[in-house]
Motif scaffolding. Structure first.
Motif, PDB file in Angstrom:
ATOM      1  N   GLU A  49     -21.291 -72.985  44.406  1.00 14.46           N
ATOM      2  CA  GLU A  49     -22.699 -73.319  44.265  1.00 14.46           C
ATOM      3  C   GLU A  49     -22.865 -74.339  43.140  1.00 14.46           C
ATOM      4  O   GLU A  49     -22.614 -74.041  41.977  1.00 14.46           O
ATOM      5  CB  GLU A  49     -23.502 -72.049  43.958  1.00 14.46           C
ATOM      6  N   ARG A  50     -23.288 -75.528  43.501  1.00 14.14           N
ATOM      7  CA  ARG A  50     -23.399 -76.595  42.503  1.00 14.14           C
ATOM      8  C   ARG A  50     -24.637 -76.401  41.624  1.00 14.14           C
ATOM      9  O   ARG A  50     -25.671 -75.909  42.095  1.00 14.14           O
ATOM     10  CB  ARG A  50     -23.481 -77.948  43.200  1.00 14.14           C
ATOM     11  N   PRO A  51     -24.543 -76.791  40.350  1.00 14.44           N
ATOM     12  CA  PRO A  51     -25.694 -76.638  39.454  1.00 14.44           C
ATOM     13  C   PRO A  51     -26.827 -77.579  39.836  1.00 14.44           C
ATOM     14  O   PRO A  51     -26.605 -78.656  40.397  1.00 14.44           O
ATOM     15  CB  PRO A  51     -25.125 -76.976  38.077  1.00 14.44           C
ATOM     16  N   SER A  52     -28.036 -77.171  39.522  1.00 17.28           N
ATOM     17  CA  SER A  52     -29.224 -77.959  39.850  1.00 17.28           C
ATOM     18  C   SER A  52     -29.334 -79.182  38.941  1.00 17.28           C
ATOM     19  O   SER A  52     -29.383 -79.049  37.714  1.00 17.28           O
ATOM     20  CB  SER A  52     -30.476 -77.090  39.697  1.00 17.28           C
ATOM     21  N   ARG A  53     -29.384 -80.367  39.542  1.00 18.38           N
ATOM     22  CA  ARG A  53     -29.575 -81.580  38.756  1.00 18.38           C
ATOM     23  C   ARG A  53     -30.943 -81.600  38.091  1.00 18.38           C
ATOM     24  O   ARG A  53     -31.106 -82.085  36.975  1.00 18.38           O
ATOM     25  CB  ARG A  53     -29.406 -82.809  39.642  1.00 18.38           C
ATOM     26  N   HIS A  54     -31.929 -81.060  38.801  1.00 16.08           N
ATOM     27  CA  HIS A  54     -33.289 -81.013  38.256  1.00 16.08           C
ATOM     28  C   HIS A  54     -33.328 -80.171  36.987  1.00 16.08           C
ATOM     29  O   HIS A  54     -33.917 -80.585  35.968  1.00 16.08           O
ATOM     30  CB  HIS A  54     -34.243 -80.447  39.303  1.00 16.08           C
ATOM     31  N   LEU A  55     -32.692 -78.996  37.029  1.00 18.10           N
ATOM     32  CA  LEU A  55     -32.696 -78.135  35.846  1.00 18.10           C
ATOM     33  C   LEU A  55     -31.889 -78.747  34.700  1.00 18.10           C
ATOM     34  O   LEU A  55     -32.238 -78.578  33.530  1.00 18.10           O
ATOM     35  CB  LEU A  55     -32.133 -76.758  36.206  1.00 18.10           C
ATOM     36  N   ARG A  56     -30.839 -79.472  35.053  1.00 19.01           N
ATOM     37  CA  ARG A  56     -30.072 -80.139  33.994  1.00 19.01           C
ATOM     38  C   ARG A  56     -30.921 -81.192  33.291  1.00 19.01           C
ATOM     39  O   ARG A  56     -30.881 -81.327  32.065  1.00 19.01           O
ATOM     40  CB  ARG A  56     -28.809 -80.787  34.575  1.00 19.01           C
ATOM     41  N   LYS A  57     -31.705 -81.939  34.068  1.00 16.53           N
ATOM     42  CA  LYS A  57     -32.566 -82.953  33.455  1.00 16.53           C
ATOM     43  C   LYS A  57     -33.615 -82.325  32.541  1.00 16.53           C
ATOM     44  O   LYS A  57     -34.079 -82.960  31.589  1.00 16.53           O
ATOM     45  CB  LYS A  57     -33.243 -83.784  34.541  1.00 16.53           C
ATOM     46  N   GLU A  58     -33.975 -81.094  32.825  1.00 17.45           N
ATOM     47  CA  GLU A  58     -34.950 -80.397  31.990  1.00 17.45           C
ATOM     48  C   GLU A  58     -34.319 -79.752  30.760  1.00 17.45           C
ATOM     49  O   GLU A  58     -35.013 -79.139  29.956  1.00 17.45           O
ATOM     50  CB  GLU A  58     -35.674 -79.325  32.813  1.00 17.45           C
ATOM     51  N   GLY A  59     -32.991 -79.906  30.606  1.00  7.88           N
ATOM     52  CA  GLY A  59     -32.327 -79.421  29.394  1.00  7.88           C
ATOM     53  C   GLY A  59     -31.689 -78.064  29.516  1.00  7.88           C
ATOM     54  O   GLY A  59     -31.525 -77.370  28.509  1.00  7.88           O
ATOM     55  N   ARG A  60     -31.288 -77.685  30.713  1.00  6.41           N
ATOM     56  CA  ARG A  60     -30.731 -76.344  30.937  1.00  6.41           C
ATOM     57  C   ARG A  60     -29.505 -76.079  30.073  1.00  6.41           C
ATOM     58  O   ARG A  60     -29.279 -74.936  29.654  1.00  6.41           O
ATOM     59  CB  ARG A  60     -30.395 -76.168  32.416  1.00  6.41           C
ATOM     60  N   TYR A  61     -28.686 -77.088  29.797  1.00  9.83           N
ATOM     61  CA  TYR A  61     -27.454 -76.904  29.029  1.00  9.83           C
ATOM     62  C   TYR A  61     -27.517 -77.551  27.644  1.00  9.83           C
ATOM     63  O   TYR A  61     -26.482 -77.689  26.984  1.00  9.83           O
ATOM     64  CB  TYR A  61     -26.255 -77.513  29.769  1.00  9.83           C
ATOM     65  N   CYS A  62     -28.669 -77.947  27.194  1.00  4.23           N
ATOM     66  CA  CYS A  62     -28.749 -78.768  25.971  1.00  4.23           C
ATOM     67  C   CYS A  62     -28.663 -77.939  24.696  1.00  4.23           C
ATOM     68  O   CYS A  62     -29.165 -76.816  24.608  1.00  4.23           O
ATOM     69  CB  CYS A  62     -30.055 -79.560  25.963  1.00  4.23           C
ATOM     70  N   TYR A  63     -28.012 -78.560  23.699  1.00  2.00           N
ATOM     71  CA  TYR A  63     -28.032 -78.004  22.348  1.00  2.00           C
ATOM     72  C   TYR A  63     -29.476 -77.951  21.837  1.00  2.00           C
ATOM     73  O   TYR A  63     -30.308 -78.793  22.213  1.00  2.00           O
ATOM     74  CB  TYR A  63     -27.260 -78.898  21.376  1.00  2.00           C
ATOM     75  N   PRO A  64     -29.769 -77.027  20.932  1.00  2.16           N
ATOM     76  CA  PRO A  64     -31.055 -77.099  20.241  1.00  2.16           C
ATOM     77  C   PRO A  64     -31.064 -78.268  19.260  1.00  2.16           C
ATOM     78  O   PRO A  64     -30.009 -78.710  18.798  1.00  2.16           O
ATOM     79  CB  PRO A  64     -31.145 -75.760  19.507  1.00  2.16           C
ATOM     80  N   LYS A  65     -32.252 -78.742  18.974  1.00  2.00           N
ATOM     81  CA  LYS A  65     -32.422 -79.835  18.021  1.00  2.00           C
ATOM     82  C   LYS A  65     -33.290 -79.350  16.861  1.00  2.00           C
ATOM     83  O   LYS A  65     -34.353 -78.761  17.075  1.00  2.00           O
ATOM     84  CB  LYS A  65     -33.103 -81.024  18.704  1.00  2.00           C
ATOM     85  N   LEU A  66     -32.813 -79.573  15.670  1.00  2.00           N
ATOM     86  CA  LEU A  66     -33.560 -79.203  14.473  1.00  2.00           C
ATOM     87  C   LEU A  66     -34.122 -80.471  13.845  1.00  2.00           C
ATOM     88  O   LEU A  66     -33.373 -81.415  13.566  1.00  2.00           O
ATOM     89  CB  LEU A  66     -32.651 -78.490  13.477  1.00  2.00           C
ATOM     90  N   THR A  67     -35.421 -80.506  13.633  1.00  2.00           N
ATOM     91  CA  THR A  67     -36.090 -81.650  13.006  1.00  2.00           C
ATOM     92  C   THR A  67     -36.756 -81.185  11.713  1.00  2.00           C
ATOM     93  O   THR A  67     -37.463 -80.170  11.702  1.00  2.00           O
ATOM     94  CB  THR A  67     -37.145 -82.259  13.937  1.00  2.00           C
ATOM     95  N   VAL A  68     -36.507 -81.924  10.661  1.00  2.00           N
ATOM     96  CA  VAL A  68     -37.083 -81.623   9.346  1.00  2.00           C
ATOM     97  C   VAL A  68     -37.818 -82.866   8.867  1.00  2.00           C
ATOM     98  O   VAL A  68     -37.249 -83.975   8.873  1.00  2.00           O
ATOM     99  CB  VAL A  68     -35.997 -81.213   8.335  1.00  2.00           C
ATOM    100  N   MET A 116     -10.960 -81.981  36.410  1.00  2.00           N
ATOM    101  CA  MET A 116     -11.666 -83.139  36.962  1.00  2.00           C
ATOM    102  C   MET A 116     -12.795 -82.703  37.887  1.00  2.00           C
ATOM    103  O   MET A 116     -13.890 -83.274  37.886  1.00  2.00           O
ATOM    104  CB  MET A 116     -10.684 -84.040  37.723  1.00  2.00           C
ATOM    105  N   ASP A 117     -12.530 -81.658  38.658  1.00  2.00           N
ATOM    106  CA  ASP A 117     -13.556 -81.143  39.570  1.00  2.00           C
ATOM    107  C   ASP A 117     -14.737 -80.590  38.783  1.00  2.00           C
ATOM    108  O   ASP A 117     -15.904 -80.882  39.089  1.00  2.00           O
ATOM    109  CB  ASP A 117     -12.949 -80.056  40.455  1.00  2.00           C
ATOM    110  N   LEU A 118     -14.478 -79.805  37.749  1.00  2.00           N
ATOM    111  CA  LEU A 118     -15.562 -79.255  36.937  1.00  2.00           C
ATOM    112  C   LEU A 118     -16.354 -80.356  36.244  1.00  2.00           C
ATOM    113  O   LEU A 118     -17.576 -80.271  36.114  1.00  2.00           O
ATOM    114  CB  LEU A 118     -14.997 -78.286  35.897  1.00  2.00           C
ATOM    115  N   SER A 119     -15.675 -81.403  35.823  1.00  2.00           N
ATOM    116  CA  SER A 119     -16.353 -82.496  35.123  1.00  2.00           C
ATOM    117  C   SER A 119     -17.307 -83.267  36.022  1.00  2.00           C
ATOM    118  O   SER A 119     -18.208 -83.956  35.533  1.00  2.00           O
ATOM    119  CB  SER A 119     -15.313 -83.459  34.532  1.00  2.00           C
ATOM    120  N   ARG A 120     -17.123 -83.173  37.328  1.00  2.42           N
ATOM    121  CA  ARG A 120     -18.033 -83.856  38.246  1.00  2.42           C
ATOM    122  C   ARG A 120     -19.391 -83.154  38.313  1.00  2.42           C
ATOM    123  O   ARG A 120     -20.398 -83.778  38.650  1.00  2.42           O
ATOM    124  CB  ARG A 120     -17.418 -83.922  39.646  1.00  2.42           C
ATOM    125  N   HIS A 121     -19.402 -81.865  37.995  1.00  5.57           N
ATOM    126  CA  HIS A 121     -20.623 -81.080  38.175  1.00  5.57           C
ATOM    127  C   HIS A 121     -21.184 -80.496  36.875  1.00  5.57           C
ATOM    128  O   HIS A 121     -22.339 -80.058  36.861  1.00  5.57           O
ATOM    129  CB  HIS A 121     -20.360 -79.939  39.159  1.00  5.57           C
TER     130      HIS A 121
END
Length: 506
Positions: free
Chosen positions: A48-67, A159-164
């Motif tokens: 089952e491939r991951p959702s591109r839409h959810l990735r664009k919304e930041g599903r796997y993103c690091y948190p960002k700290l702003t001061v 290589m396969d994992l890196s595609r998705h």
């Protein structure tokens, strides 16, 4: 009543606590890791491939700290920020160079949560900094979430994992901030820290690979050596400490990825039989204490390339100091085998740092480290004054990348003479330059093992006799030096290591 002319820009603003900020960072990071692990499971088990839409919304993103620090307002001219006015802050870190917004992606709150909270507490207290948490635009590479995820990777290629899934992209990882590049992101934010989430995770993985220990076991005070026997003596000391009821140390994390405590049966046998020598290039041993106040010993091996390699990665741990306590060649006739050399200057012939830190940049001694080494030498040797001077020389240390530098003495003699060098090795100047580059206090106390210019070569039989006599004392001096440095506290982090336009975090 006389009108107050100056006031902080944050007056009256609601400022979140540092603890709350760290809690939010942990939540976002934990969610991103859980999302990535869940989607990896779905792909491996059901394709089952991951959702591109959810990735664009930041599903796997690091948190960002702003001061944000808005500077100081002048009440007589509302809205004018006085860039040149700063609170009186008597420390070298947790400072703003100018008003503005500072941000960074954040990783591994289990390791860095306390560090981040400490830095934010200073900035909130002294500057009234406004802090906020959001999603960054950096995705967590999948290799950094595999541990403990229970994933079966045998049926799929990298290589396969890196595609998705997000993978490590070297183009996004570097030391530009540490090397003084004026980096401002698309939002106009300056860097909050020397290392962002991607750079930090990259080094955490490398530390485990090179040292054979979990990166999070790294302690705040690091001793580095270039000979196996120092490891043996340090391990013996550590095991002895663990048996003392009043010991500040709780465990010894060993190369080979296992931990010894006071209750471990036959710990020395377990350590000796560990196959680390064949598997790990720079084995580490962490004598652990609460709050990371213990001691890490790393056998970095021989050569400036190794020295640069390991410190590139240790730097992300933001240690309080790293110290070199290996052996060296004496260059003066008045020296004897077993004497000590306390480096107060470095002649850099290592050539591995020239492109990022030109050799004309001076590498200053750190006064607190120099004092600590000297005091520790007095305490451990029982000698002082002229008696100690006979054994401990302070001067210039040469670091070379040529293992057989003796064979080109005619080319080296003039430079050695002009620099007033008193000893030579292959790692110390590199470690010092890296400490300067990454704002980590550094220092070097070496023990003379041979005098090649004066006919005292390091032959096998002589080497064994020398090391049996000298190493135990040398290790004790290094450990005592750490004890002294702990007492310096924040004063250890010298302004000598900070530029005029620094990221706020230490």
């Amino acid at each position: 009543m006389k009108k107050e002319k100056k006031k902080d820009a944050h007056r009256g603003a609601k400022v979140q606590s540092a603890a709350e900020i760290v809690r939010q960072l942990k939540q976002i990071y934990g969610n991103a890791v859980a999302n990535l692990q869940a989607d990896l499971h779905a792909y491996l088990e059901r394709k089952e491939r991951p959702s591109r839409h959810l990735r664009k919304e930041g599903r796997y993103c690091y948190p960002k700290l702003t001061v944000v620090w808005k500077g100081v307002y002048d009440d007589e001219e509302e809205g004018v920020v006085l860039d040149h006015r700063h609170p009186q802050v008597n420390r070298a870190f947790a400072r703003f160079s100018r008003p503005g917004s500072y941000s960074s992606s954040i990783t591994r709150l289990d390791i860095f949560g306390d560090y981040i909270e400490e830095q934010l507490n200073f900035l909130i207290r002294d500057y009234g900094a406004d802090c906020s948490v959001s999603l960054s635009n950096q995705e967590i590479p999948y290799p950094y979430v595999l541990d403990g995820a229970g994933l079966d990777l045998n049926s799929v290629s990298a290589m396969d994992l890196s595609r998705h899934f997000p993978a490590t992209e070297l183009a996004l990882i570097g030391n530009e901030v540490a090397d003084g590049m004026d980096f401002i992101d698309s939002h106009g934010h300056r860097p909050l820290a020397l290392f962002d989430g991607l750079r930090t995770d990259f080094s955490l993985a490398r530390l485990r690979h090179y040292t054979g220990t979990p990166a999070d076991h790294t302690q705040g005070y690091i001793l580095m050596t270039n000979y196996n026997r120092y490891v043996d003596v340090f391990v013996a000391y550590a095991l002895e400490q663990l048996q003392k009821p009043d010991s500040p140390y709780t465990a010894l994390s060993c190369c080979g990825n296992f931990v010894v405590t006071k209750d471990t049966v036959n710990p020395l046998e377990l350590i000796v039989n560990s196959p680390w020598r064949a598997k790990h290039q720079m084995p580490a041993y962490h004598l652990m204490a609460p709050d990371g106040r213990g001691i890490t010993l790393v056998n970095i091996g021989v050569g400036p390339s190794n020295a640069k390699n390991i410190t590139d990665h240790l730097a992300v741990m933001r240690p309080h100091a790293w110290l070199m306590i290996g052996h060296c060649g004496g260059l003066r006739a008045s020296q004897s085998i077993g004497d000590y050399v306390l480096a107060h200057a470095y002649l850099r012939d290592d050539h591995v740092m020239d492109d990022v830190l030109p050799i004309e940049i001076p590498i200053p001694p750190i006064a607190e480290v120099q004092q600590a080494f000297h005091q520790a030498s007095v305490r451990i040797t029982g000698q002082d004054g002229d008696e100690l001077k006979k054994r401990l020389r302070t001067g210039t240390l040469v670091t070379t990348d040529d293992r057989n530098w003796e064979l080109k003495y005619s080319l080296s003699a003039r430079r050695f003479s002009q620099s007033r060098a008193i000893a030579i090795d292959m790692e110390s100047a590199t470690l010092a330059a890296q400490g300067y580059r990454f704002r980590v206090p550094y220092g070097t106390l070496l023990c003379i093992s041979d005098k090649p210019l004066h006919g005292e070569l390091k032959l096998p039989g002589q080497a064994n006799h020398f090391y049996e006599r000298a190493i135990a004392e040398h290790i004790q001096i290094g450990i005592e030096t750490v004890s002294i440095l702990r007492d310096f506290g924040a004063r250890l982090h010298s302004r000598k290591l900070r530029s005029f336009d620094e990221p706020p975090f230490r």
